[in-house]
Enzyme design. Structure first.
Site, PDB file in Angstrom:
ATOM      1  N   HIS A 257     -11.782  12.649  -6.447  1.00 44.96           N
ATOM      2  CA  HIS A 257     -10.916  12.586  -7.573  1.00 44.96           C
ATOM      3  C   HIS A 257      -9.796  13.480  -7.371  1.00 44.96           C
ATOM      4  O   HIS A 257      -9.060  14.405  -7.895  1.00 44.96           O
ATOM      5  CB  HIS A 257     -11.578  13.177  -8.874  1.00 44.96           C
ATOM      6  CG  HIS A 257     -12.573  12.139  -9.359  1.00 44.96           C
ATOM      7  ND1 HIS A 257     -13.631  11.882  -8.937  1.00 44.96           N
ATOM      8  CD2 HIS A 257     -12.323  11.631 -10.556  1.00 44.96           C
ATOM      9  CE1 HIS A 257     -14.249  10.921  -9.790  1.00 44.96           C
ATOM     10  NE2 HIS A 257     -13.384  10.798 -10.784  1.00 44.96           N
TER      11      HIS A 257
ATOM     12  N   CYS B  34       0.814  -1.454  -0.084  1.00 40.26           N
ATOM     13  CA  CYS B  34       0.091   0.034  -0.077  1.00 40.26           C
ATOM     14  C   CYS B  34       0.929   1.362   0.023  1.00 40.26           C
ATOM     15  O   CYS B  34       0.436   2.342  -0.210  1.00 40.26           O
ATOM     16  CB  CYS B  34      -1.052  -0.089   1.107  1.00 40.26           C
ATOM     17  SG  CYS B  34      -2.020  -1.447   1.006  1.00 40.26           S
TER      18      CYS B  34
ATOM     19  N   GLU C 298     -13.020   1.120   2.105  1.00 37.95           N
ATOM     20  CA  GLU C 298     -11.953   1.228   0.983  1.00 37.95           C
ATOM     21  C   GLU C 298     -12.190   0.168  -0.171  1.00 37.95           C
ATOM     22  O   GLU C 298     -11.702   0.586  -1.062  1.00 37.95           O
ATOM     23  CB  GLU C 298     -10.784   1.392   1.473  1.00 37.95           C
ATOM     24  CG  GLU C 298     -10.081   0.085   1.824  1.00 37.95           C
ATOM     25  CD  GLU C 298      -8.439   0.231   2.084  1.00 37.95           C
ATOM     26  OE1 GLU C 298      -8.162   1.489   2.610  1.00 37.95           O
ATOM     27  OE2 GLU C 298      -7.855  -0.567   2.045  1.00 37.95           O
TER      28      GLU C 298
HETATM   29 ZN    ZN Z   1      -5.420   1.857  -0.145  1.00 39.81          ZN
END
Ligand code: ZN
Length: 144
Positions: free
Chosen positions: A65, A22, A135
């Protein structure tokens, strides 16, 4: 009585400083669920769903965004220099200022983002009792 507003969300990129996978710049289509609590008023409403959605949309629009950067990280420094944002430390990036939002978090984890979202939303949605941030379809964090 509890009421829930779901189907909210935003798309954003981020990285987790020092994380083996990540740590790479990547994105999520985040989903948001908001729970409010109270006694129904004279209209029979704990809170107006429309008002909750509007308040949430205004906050989510700030991060939609964009690349989310941690403003309180001990592993990366974020500096605004004119039209650019310079990230240094364990990750080096130069990004356009308008594409970035620097958040008051140590790391842009789902957990820290959920706390940030809660603290922003509770200002406009006083009946708010819980924010859950997804997420992806398998991983979420709820606060408090
Ligand atoms: Zn992530």
């Amino acid at each position: 009585m509890l009421i829930t507003v779901s189907g909210l969300g935003f798309a954003a990129s981020h990285f987790l400083a020092g994380h083996p996978t990540c740590g790479r710049l990547h994105g999520h289509n985040y989903r948001v669920e908001i729970v409010c609590e109270g006694e129904p008023d004279d209209r029979g409403m704990v809170a107006d769903f429309h008002d909750i959605r509007a308040a949430a949309a205004a906050v989510l629009d700030e991060v939609d965004h964009r690349t989310l950067l941690p403003g309180k990280s001990s592993e990366v420094s974020v500096a605004v220099e004119g039209d650019e944002v310079h990230v240094t430390g364990c990750k080096s990036l130069v990004l356009p200022r308008e594409d970035v939002v620097v958040l008051p978090v140590r790391n842009t984890t789902c957990e820290e983002l959920a706390v940030w979202l809660h603290d922003r939303l509770v200002e406009d949605v006083p009946s708010l009792v819980n924010v859950r941030l997804w997420e992806n379809e398998r991983s979420s964090a709820a606060y408090p």
